[in-house]
Design a protein around this motif. Sequence first.
Motif, short mmCIF file in Angstrom:
data_model
loop_
_atom_site.label_atom_id
_atom_site.label_comp_id
_atom_site.label_asym_id
_atom_site.label_seq_id
_atom_site.Cartn_x
_atom_site.Cartn_y
_atom_site.Cartn_z
N LYS A 1 0.84 -1.19 0.00
CA LYS A 1 0.00 0.00 0.00
C LYS A 1 0.88 1.25 0.00
O LYS A 1 1.74 1.41 0.86
CB LYS A 1 -0.92 0.02 1.21
N PHE A 2 0.66 2.11 -0.96
CA PHE A 2 1.38 3.38 -1.04
C PHE A 2 0.41 4.51 -0.72
O PHE A 2 -0.68 4.59 -1.29
CB PHE A 2 1.97 3.57 -2.44
N ASP A 3 0.80 5.37 0.20
CA ASP A 3 -0.07 6.48 0.59
C ASP A 3 -0.10 7.57 -0.47
O ASP A 3 -1.15 8.12 -0.78
CB ASP A 3 0.39 7.07 1.93
N ILE A 4 1.08 7.90 -0.99
CA ILE A 4 1.20 9.00 -1.95
C ILE A 4 2.15 8.59 -3.06
O ILE A 4 3.19 7.97 -2.80
CB ILE A 4 1.73 10.28 -1.27
N LEU A 5 1.81 8.95 -4.29
CA LEU A 5 2.73 8.79 -5.41
C LEU A 5 3.10 10.18 -5.93
O LEU A 5 2.23 10.96 -6.34
CB LEU A 5 2.08 8.00 -6.54
N PHE A 6 4.38 10.52 -5.84
CA PHE A 6 4.89 11.78 -6.41
C PHE A 6 5.30 11.51 -7.86
O PHE A 6 6.11 10.62 -8.13
CB PHE A 6 6.12 12.27 -5.63
N VAL A 7 4.74 12.28 -8.77
CA VAL A 7 5.04 12.12 -10.19
C VAL A 7 5.67 13.40 -10.70
O VAL A 7 5.13 14.50 -10.53
CB VAL A 7 3.76 11.83 -10.99
N THR A 8 6.83 13.27 -11.33
CA THR A 8 7.49 14.42 -11.94
C THR A 8 8.21 13.95 -13.19
O THR A 8 8.48 12.75 -13.35
CB THR A 8 8.48 15.09 -10.96
N GLU B 1 2.10 10.67 -22.06
CA GLU B 1 2.96 9.72 -21.36
C GLU B 1 2.70 9.75 -19.86
O GLU B 1 2.60 8.71 -19.20
CB GLU B 1 4.43 10.07 -21.63
N VAL B 2 2.58 10.95 -19.28
CA VAL B 2 2.32 11.09 -17.85
C VAL B 2 1.00 10.42 -17.49
O VAL B 2 0.91 9.63 -16.54
CB VAL B 2 2.29 12.58 -17.44
N ASP B 3 -0.05 10.72 -18.26
CA ASP B 3 -1.36 10.19 -17.95
C ASP B 3 -1.41 8.67 -18.11
O ASP B 3 -2.08 7.98 -17.33
CB ASP B 3 -2.41 10.84 -18.86
N GLY B 4 -0.68 8.16 -19.09
CA GLY B 4 -0.63 6.71 -19.27
C GLY B 4 0.01 6.01 -18.08
O GLY B 4 -0.47 4.96 -17.63
N PHE B 5 1.07 6.61 -17.55
CA PHE B 5 1.72 6.04 -16.37
C PHE B 5 0.81 6.09 -15.16
O PHE B 5 0.64 5.09 -14.44
CB PHE B 5 3.03 6.79 -16.08
N VAL B 6 0.21 7.25 -14.90
CA VAL B 6 -0.66 7.40 -13.74
C VAL B 6 -1.85 6.45 -13.82
O VAL B 6 -2.22 5.80 -12.84
CB VAL B 6 -1.14 8.86 -13.59
N ALA B 7 -2.46 6.35 -15.00
CA ALA B 7 -3.61 5.47 -15.17
C ALA B 7 -3.23 4.01 -14.89
O ALA B 7 -3.98 3.27 -14.23
CB ALA B 7 -4.18 5.61 -16.58
N ALA B 8 -2.08 3.58 -15.39
CA ALA B 8 -1.64 2.20 -15.16
C ALA B 8 -1.36 1.97 -13.68
O ALA B 8 -1.70 0.91 -13.12
CB ALA B 8 -0.40 1.91 -16.00
N LYS C 1 -2.77 3.48 -11.15
CA LYS C 1 -4.02 3.50 -10.38
C LYS C 1 -4.81 2.21 -10.51
O LYS C 1 -5.66 1.92 -9.67
CB LYS C 1 -4.87 4.70 -10.81
N VAL C 2 -4.57 1.44 -11.55
CA VAL C 2 -5.24 0.15 -11.68
C VAL C 2 -4.87 -0.74 -10.50
O VAL C 2 -5.71 -1.42 -9.90
CB VAL C 2 -4.87 -0.53 -13.01
N ALA C 3 -3.59 -0.73 -10.13
CA ALA C 3 -3.12 -1.55 -9.01
C ALA C 3 -3.27 -0.85 -7.67
O ALA C 3 -3.36 -1.51 -6.63
CB ALA C 3 -1.65 -1.94 -9.23
N GLU D 1 -6.29 3.48 -4.35
CA GLU D 1 -6.42 4.26 -3.12
C GLU D 1 -5.30 5.28 -2.93
O GLU D 1 -5.37 6.13 -2.03
CB GLU D 1 -6.45 3.31 -1.92
N THR D 2 -4.26 5.23 -3.72
CA THR D 2 -3.09 6.08 -3.53
C THR D 2 -3.37 7.51 -4.02
O THR D 2 -3.91 7.72 -5.10
CB THR D 2 -1.87 5.52 -4.29
N LYS D 3 -2.96 8.48 -3.20
CA LYS D 3 -3.11 9.89 -3.58
C LYS D 3 -2.03 10.24 -4.61
O LYS D 3 -0.85 9.92 -4.42
CB LYS D 3 -2.96 10.78 -2.35
N ILE D 4 -2.44 10.90 -5.69
CA ILE D 4 -1.50 11.29 -6.74
C ILE D 4 -1.11 12.76 -6.54
O ILE D 4 -1.98 13.63 -6.42
CB ILE D 4 -2.12 11.11 -8.14
N VAL D 5 0.19 13.02 -6.50
CA VAL D 5 0.72 14.38 -6.36
C VAL D 5 1.66 14.64 -7.54
O VAL D 5 2.59 13.86 -7.78
CB VAL D 5 1.46 14.57 -5.03
#
Length: 445
Positions: A295-302, A318-325, A327-329, A332-336
């Motif tokens: 379980k990951f509480d937060i994912l920092f994406v840059t 590319e960013v959205d493809g990564f985030v979407a993939a 979030k499938v797994a 519940e993780t907050k995206i920042v």
Amino acid sequence: MNDSNDPPRKFLLRIGQITPATYGTYEKQFDATVQAYKAMETIKAGSSIGGTGGVIMTDTFNRTASELVGSTSSGGQVWDGDSGGFWTADGSVAHSLNGPRNLAVNALTPNATITGTVDLVTSASGFSPNMRFYVGSNGKTTATSTTHLFAQLAVSTTGVGNLSVYKRINNVLTQLGTTDFSTGIPGTSATPQKATVKVELAIQNLTVTLTPDGGTPKVYTSTITEADYAALGTWAMVSTANNTADAARLDSITIETPYTPPILSGIEVWNGAVGGTNLTYQKDRLELLYPAATKFDILFVTGGHNKGTATPASFITEVDGFVAAFKVAHPETKIVISSQNPQKAPATTGVAHAARQSALRAYAMDKGYEYLPVFEAFTAQEDKGLSLIIDTDGIHAKYPGYPVANAGLTSLAWSGSVLWASVWLDAINARRITNFRPMTALPPA
């Protein structure tokens, strides 16, 4: 962003400074060479909260003792119970020549597992000696306990090993199933036969396993009622009866309860950044970098520095493809989303990079993700943050001690990487504001 000079490490250093001594900070970094995370590094050691169960008593009786109650076991625990000098150890096994006397330990829960290895002499004695293993006892002695569950390994009056399972609830004894004489333990033998008895209670499910030495385990299952369970106590015990000929000897014993691991007080960063890559790299290694079972509480994406002259549109795809993939797994993780520092000469893609960072900000707002304005923080500096960027490549942020590598690993001296961390910390502080200045007008646009 994957070495000890980078913003995540500076972020953790500062968190460690402003949190209580018990709060730890930890980071592990992905190693692209071996395609695995390195060992977790402790930036600041914290302490664990909770953690219950596991082995609460273990004893091999590898000592000489004229009284086992009150003695320290081979596992370092202290025996309780009622012995009166009849439970002894000879350096190899434990003996109890008079019963019912017992060794006990408070498991603090009825849900306990007791495993004992018994040396059983099956010569016909006419006395039916036995050894009993108890869980859920409401007293620490067999004389005072009115409620418990137990398995009894015994020798019949004709020299046949047998196993029985019982419950005693409010002093009413009930046998749970019939006595099994086909145990696989050789009968009428003066040579001690070794067998292991395991008694396990999991709420209303009682499981007893008998394993003769070198033989096939036999499993017995029973259930108790909800009322039975409510009446149980928390003591686990072992006792003997009719054992004046020393026919039943205890070779070893382990008592354990369901294990709940401790919760580490602090914050862990799993740094999945890899120099020179784009987010496609992480997307192709999602399970390796971000296991579905964790379980990951937060994912920092840059991102953006390594995209060359790529358009904002292709970058955001590319960013959205990564985030979407991701979030499938991890739904519940907050995206920042965090922007990056600007580029300067000799880098030749500064304009394209700035356009991508602007698009990243718009993407975060559109998706409702929290946004950390690192790009804006750099450009808000008097020199547009240029002095905080490494001169030789015009891309990477300077770190404390630059240009000497690793000179400032534990330093928070002002630098580009510390500015990055400051933006992240500022976002955290904004959530903690409880005192507001008087407000007389709308905030500026």
